[in-house]
Design an enzyme around this catalytic site. Structure first.
Site, PDB file in Angstrom:
ATOM      1  N   PRO A 168     -10.876   8.439  -4.424  1.00 24.71           N
ATOM      2  CG  PRO A 168     -11.851   9.585  -2.649  1.00 24.71           C
ATOM      3  CD  PRO A 168     -12.057   8.403  -3.542  1.00 24.71           C
TER       4      PRO A 168
ATOM      5  CG  ASP B 166      -4.561   2.245  -4.870  1.00 22.94           C
ATOM      6  OD1 ASP B 166      -4.418   3.262  -4.183  1.00 22.94           O
ATOM      7  OD2 ASP B 166      -3.648   1.432  -5.097  1.00 22.94           O
TER       8      ASP B 166
ATOM      9  CG  ASN C 193      -5.262  -2.380   3.384  1.00 28.96           C
ATOM     10  OD1 ASN C 193      -4.975  -2.298   4.571  1.00 28.96           O
ATOM     11  ND2 ASN C 193      -5.774  -1.352   2.703  1.00 28.96           N
TER      12      ASN C 193
ATOM     13  CG  PHE D 233       2.960   6.600   5.866  1.00 32.30           C
ATOM     14  CD1 PHE D 233       3.588   5.610   6.589  1.00 32.30           C
ATOM     15  CD2 PHE D 233       2.813   7.856   6.433  1.00 32.30           C
ATOM     16  CE1 PHE D 233       4.052   5.854   7.864  1.00 32.30           C
ATOM     17  CE2 PHE D 233       3.276   8.114   7.707  1.00 32.30           C
ATOM     18  CZ  PHE D 233       3.908   7.105   8.434  1.00 32.30           C
TER      19      PHE D 233
END
Length: 397
Positions: free
Chosen positions: A304, A276, A208, A323
């Site tokens: 996890p 994710d 990301n 967050f």
């Protein structure tokens, strides 16, 4: 508050140098002493006479002072203070500090000192936002240099934005914080940061846009308040700060293991942008086109939930901060996440492409806790980190 403390004050060449006179007065009012160093450019804005009169001390200007240098005066100056303060810290001074230059008295002192350094940046808004300045500041923070400000407002040049030197009272407060033992002394805080890279094959991965800037700033801010910080970081763009224990990882599984190994802790700040999903059938060889036009089939497995693991685990820290990077219904989604994960606080932000938050130098967050929400204005990520660190220190008292 500063009784008996010795401050070496380096005054750079900017219009904000006039504030250094008030800074000297306030430091002395609090019981500290000031040894002033006036750069050649600084002397264009304030005079040695005014600086020396307020400090009641000799003003040092030249590196090649024959009397002083016979006794290696620049070394003595750099070591005899309790704290070195640069105010104003111009773009040029920051660049020379980051580059390790030593071509005048100020830069030589900064390179020779074994004491902590606090800088109060002051410059035109465009200079402050320039990538070179951002790189220099990141490097200095990574070296453990403390910062205060800058503030946002009207400039002497007529422009408006961030770049104004912090007010002298704020600098005095930062000096006091730097010289005290720190409210988090003896506390252990885990901070996760950066993205994770989930392999597709030995060459490609899923990731990301997280730069790791916010997590690194939080680790530095907690360090500055006296905490022992374990900094678990994915492959971030921003380097980890100095003075913390760095655990470098690549994947979410590695990050989960590293966090487990770092427990117990008094607090955990889960700022990492953890993927994710991971590729369950990652190839051990590079995947290539075979001319059939068929794309490889990737099978995904859920990673996890590190935040839930920490918040709901047997060795749960006293304070767990998560967050939530959202693109829609920021507060609603983050509030639901806080309850689902079981953490104490959630720091929520809008990372939609138009915000420039993910990978950018600024952040606009909402702090969500059991009693309600608190919206913070858009500000530099270092200031977000400082505010959050102070709140954490208050919660752990």
């Amino acid at each position: 508050m500063l009784a008996g403390k010795r401050i070496l004050l380096i005054i750079g060449g900017g219009i904000a140098a006039y504030k250094s006179l008030e800074l000297i007065r306030l430091i002395r009012k609090e019981g500290g002493s000031v040894t002033p160093v006036l750069t050649r450019a600084g002397a264009e804005f304030v005079t040695p006479l005014s600086v020396g009169a307020l400090a009641e001390a000799k003003v040092h200007e030249a590196l090649f002072d024959l009397t002083a240098e016979a006794e290696m005066g620049h070394i003595e100056l750099s070591r005899s203070a309790d704290l070195v303060v640069v105010a104003p810290a111009t773009a040029d001074l920051l660049a020379r500090m980051a580059g390790g230059l030593a071509d005048d008295l100020a830069s030589t002192l900064l390179l020779a000192t074994d004491k902590r350094v606090l800088v109060a940046p002051a410059m035109n808004v465009r200079m402050w936002q320039h990538p070179a300045t951002r790189r220099n500041l990141a490097a200095l923070r990574g070296d453990g240099v403390l910062t205060v400000g800058p503030d946002k407002g009207e400039m002497a040049c007529g422009e408006y934005g961030p770049g104004r030197m912090a007010e002298p009272s704020a600098i005095v407060a930062a000096i006091s914080a730097a010289l005290c033992a720190g409210p988090l002394l003896g506390r252990h805080v885990i901070v996760t940061s950066g993205p994770t890279h989930e392999p597709i094959d030995p060459v490609r991965y899923i990731a990301n846009r997280s730069s790791g800037a916010q997590g690194a700033a939080i680790a530095a801010a907690l360090r500055d308040l006296g905490a022992r910080v374990t900094f678990v970081t994915g492959p971030a763009v921003v380097p980890p700060p100095a003075g913390v224990s760095v655990v470098a990882v690549e994947t979410a599984l590695e990050m989960a293991d590293a966090v487990k190994a770092a427990l117990p802790a008094d607090a955990a700040v889960m700022a990492a942008a953890v993927a994710d999903w991971r590729v369950a059938n990652a190839s051990v060889q590079k995947l290539k086109k075979d001319g059939s036009g068929k794309a490889p089939v990737l099978e995904f497995a859920e990673n996890p939930d590190i935040l839930a693991m920490v918040a709901q685990g047997a060795r749960r820290p006293r304070l767990v901060v998560g967050f939530a990077a959202e693109t829609t219904d920021v507060v609603a989604n983050a509030t639901t996440k806080r309850l689902r994960k079981g953490c104490d606080w959630i720091v929520a932000n809008d990372v939609s492409p138009g915000t420039g938050v993910m990978g950018g130098p600024e952040n606009a967050v909402v702090l969500i806790f059991e009693e309600g929400t608190e919206t913070w204005p858009r500000m530099g990520k270092d200031e977000v980190a400082r505010r959050l660190a102070v709140r954490i220190a208050e919660a752990l008292r």
